[in-house]
Design a protein around this motif. Structure first.
Motif, PDB file in Angstrom:
ATOM      1  N   GLN A 224      -2.339 -11.216  13.936  1.00 51.64           N
ATOM      2  CA  GLN A 224      -1.037 -11.872  13.913  1.00 51.64           C
ATOM      3  C   GLN A 224      -0.080 -11.245  12.908  1.00 51.64           C
ATOM      4  O   GLN A 224       1.123 -11.155  13.176  1.00 51.64           O
ATOM      5  N   ALA A 225      -0.574 -10.816  11.783  1.00 54.74           N
ATOM      6  CA  ALA A 225       0.308 -10.168  10.809  1.00 54.74           C
ATOM      7  C   ALA A 225       0.824  -8.839  11.349  1.00 54.74           C
ATOM      8  O   ALA A 225       1.917  -8.401  11.000  1.00 54.74           O
ATOM      9  N   ARG A 226       0.059  -8.263  12.224  1.00 52.28           N
ATOM     10  CA  ARG A 226       0.442  -6.981  12.798  1.00 52.28           C
ATOM     11  C   ARG A 226       1.419  -7.123  13.960  1.00 52.28           C
ATOM     12  O   ARG A 226       2.312  -6.302  14.132  1.00 52.28           O
ATOM     13  N   TYR A 227       1.243  -8.185  14.752  1.00 56.06           N
ATOM     14  CA  TYR A 227       2.004  -8.301  15.994  1.00 56.06           C
ATOM     15  C   TYR A 227       2.998  -9.454  16.041  1.00 56.06           C
ATOM     16  O   TYR A 227       3.784  -9.538  16.966  1.00 56.06           O
ATOM     17  N   LYS A 228       2.965 -10.357  15.073  1.00 52.92           N
ATOM     18  CA  LYS A 228       3.895 -11.488  15.090  1.00 52.92           C
ATOM     19  C   LYS A 228       4.704 -11.508  13.799  1.00 52.92           C
ATOM     20  O   LYS A 228       4.159 -11.600  12.706  1.00 52.92           O
ATOM     21  N   ASP A 229       6.006 -11.457  13.946  1.00 62.28           N
ATOM     22  CA  ASP A 229       6.882 -11.477  12.775  1.00 62.28           C
ATOM     23  C   ASP A 229       6.890 -12.832  12.078  1.00 62.28           C
ATOM     24  O   ASP A 229       7.302 -12.939  10.929  1.00 62.28           O
ATOM     25  N   THR A 230       6.430 -13.862  12.759  1.00 65.88           N
ATOM     26  CA  THR A 230       6.493 -15.216  12.209  1.00 65.88           C
ATOM     27  C   THR A 230       5.214 -15.638  11.478  1.00 65.88           C
ATOM     28  O   THR A 230       5.153 -16.753  10.965  1.00 65.88           O
ATOM     29  N   PHE A 231       4.221 -14.771  11.430  1.00 64.74           N
ATOM     30  CA  PHE A 231       2.963 -15.150  10.789  1.00 64.74           C
ATOM     31  C   PHE A 231       3.151 -15.281   9.283  1.00 64.74           C
ATOM     32  O   PHE A 231       3.702 -14.413   8.635  1.00 64.74           O
ATOM     33  N   GLU A 232       2.687 -16.416   8.744  1.00 69.41           N
ATOM     34  CA  GLU A 232       2.788 -16.662   7.301  1.00 69.41           C
ATOM     35  C   GLU A 232       1.480 -17.238   6.775  1.00 69.41           C
ATOM     36  O   GLU A 232       0.765 -17.933   7.490  1.00 69.41           O
ATOM     37  N   VAL A 233       1.219 -16.944   5.537  1.00 64.87           N
ATOM     38  CA  VAL A 233       0.072 -17.523   4.839  1.00 64.87           C
ATOM     39  C   VAL A 233       0.612 -18.126   3.549  1.00 64.87           C
ATOM     40  O   VAL A 233       1.390 -17.487   2.835  1.00 64.87           O
ATOM     41  N   HIS A 234       0.219 -19.357   3.276  1.00 70.54           N
ATOM     42  CA  HIS A 234       0.660 -19.998   2.038  1.00 70.54           C
ATOM     43  C   HIS A 234       0.081 -19.254   0.836  1.00 70.54           C
ATOM     44  O   HIS A 234      -1.036 -18.742   0.894  1.00 70.54           O
ATOM     45  N   SER A 235       0.849 -19.208  -0.230  1.00 69.66           N
ATOM     46  CA  SER A 235       0.438 -18.416  -1.390  1.00 69.66           C
ATOM     47  C   SER A 235      -0.880 -18.903  -1.989  1.00 69.66           C
ATOM     48  O   SER A 235      -1.685 -18.087  -2.445  1.00 69.66           O
ATOM     49  N   ASP A 236      -1.136 -20.225  -1.977  1.00 65.07           N
ATOM     50  CA  ASP A 236      -2.414 -20.698  -2.527  1.00 65.07           C
ATOM     51  C   ASP A 236      -3.587 -20.250  -1.654  1.00 65.07           C
ATOM     52  O   ASP A 236      -4.654 -19.900  -2.170  1.00 65.07           O
ATOM     53  N   ASP A 237      -3.395 -20.214  -0.337  1.00 69.04           N
ATOM     54  CA  ASP A 237      -4.442 -19.700   0.553  1.00 69.04           C
ATOM     55  C   ASP A 237      -4.652 -18.207   0.329  1.00 69.04           C
ATOM     56  O   ASP A 237      -5.790 -17.722   0.310  1.00 69.04           O
ATOM     57  N   ALA A 238      -3.558 -17.487   0.157  1.00 72.40           N
ATOM     58  CA  ALA A 238      -3.659 -16.047  -0.099  1.00 72.40           C
ATOM     59  C   ALA A 238      -4.407 -15.788  -1.401  1.00 72.40           C
ATOM     60  O   ALA A 238      -5.261 -14.895  -1.470  1.00 72.40           O
ATOM     61  N   ASP A 239      -4.119 -16.577  -2.437  1.00 70.44           N
ATOM     62  CA  ASP A 239      -4.828 -16.425  -3.714  1.00 70.44           C
ATOM     63  C   ASP A 239      -6.322 -16.686  -3.554  1.00 70.44           C
ATOM     64  O   ASP A 239      -7.151 -15.958  -4.100  1.00 70.44           O
TER      65      ASP A 239
END
Length: 101
Positions: free
Chosen positions: A47-62
Motif C-alpha cells: 500500500q505504501a508503494r501503490y496508494k498515495d493515501t496509505f498512512e501509519v500513525h506515528s506511535d504504530d511506526a515507533d
C-alpha cells in the motif's frame, strides 16, 4: 523448504523462520496488539508503494521500528548461537576422525 528469494510476503517469510526458531514469529505474533502491528507491516509493503493515501500513525511506526530492531538483535543472537553450535560439532567431528586414524 520451497524458499524462493523473490518471496515478498512477510508472513510467509516469518513462517519459514519457524523451521529454525519460533522466536521471530513470537516477536511479531504473540498477542492481539502484536498481530495488529504485523497487519500494518504486511499492508505497508504494497500500500505504501501503490496508494498515495496509505498512512501509519506515528506511535504504530515507533512500535514497528522497535520490533524491527528487536528482530535484528534476535536474528544476530540466533545466528551466533547456531554458528557456535556448528563450530563445536566440527571440532567434535575432527576429534573423532583423529581418534580413528
Amino acid at each position: 523448504l520451497a524458499y524462493r528469494s523473490d518471496i515478498h510476503h512477510l508472513g510467509r517469510q516469518l513462517d519459514l523462520c519457524c523451521c529454525f526458531s519460533e522466536e521471530p514469529s513470537n516477536l511479531f505474533r504473540s498477542n492481539k496488539d502484536d498481530l495488529l502491528l504485523f497487519e500494518i507491516l504486511l499492508k505497508s509493503y504494497s500500500q505504501a508503494r501503490y496508494k498515495d493515501t496509505f498512512e501509519v500513525h506515528s506511535d504504530d511506526a515507533d512500535k514497528l521500528v522497535s520490533k524491527a530492531y528487536a528482530f535484528f538483535e534476535l536474528t544476530k543472537e540466533i545466528c551466533t548461537t547456531k554458528i557456535t553450535e556448528f563450530k563445536l560439532q566440527n571440532e567434535e567431528q575432527k576429534k573423532m576422525e583423529v581418534g580413528f586414524e
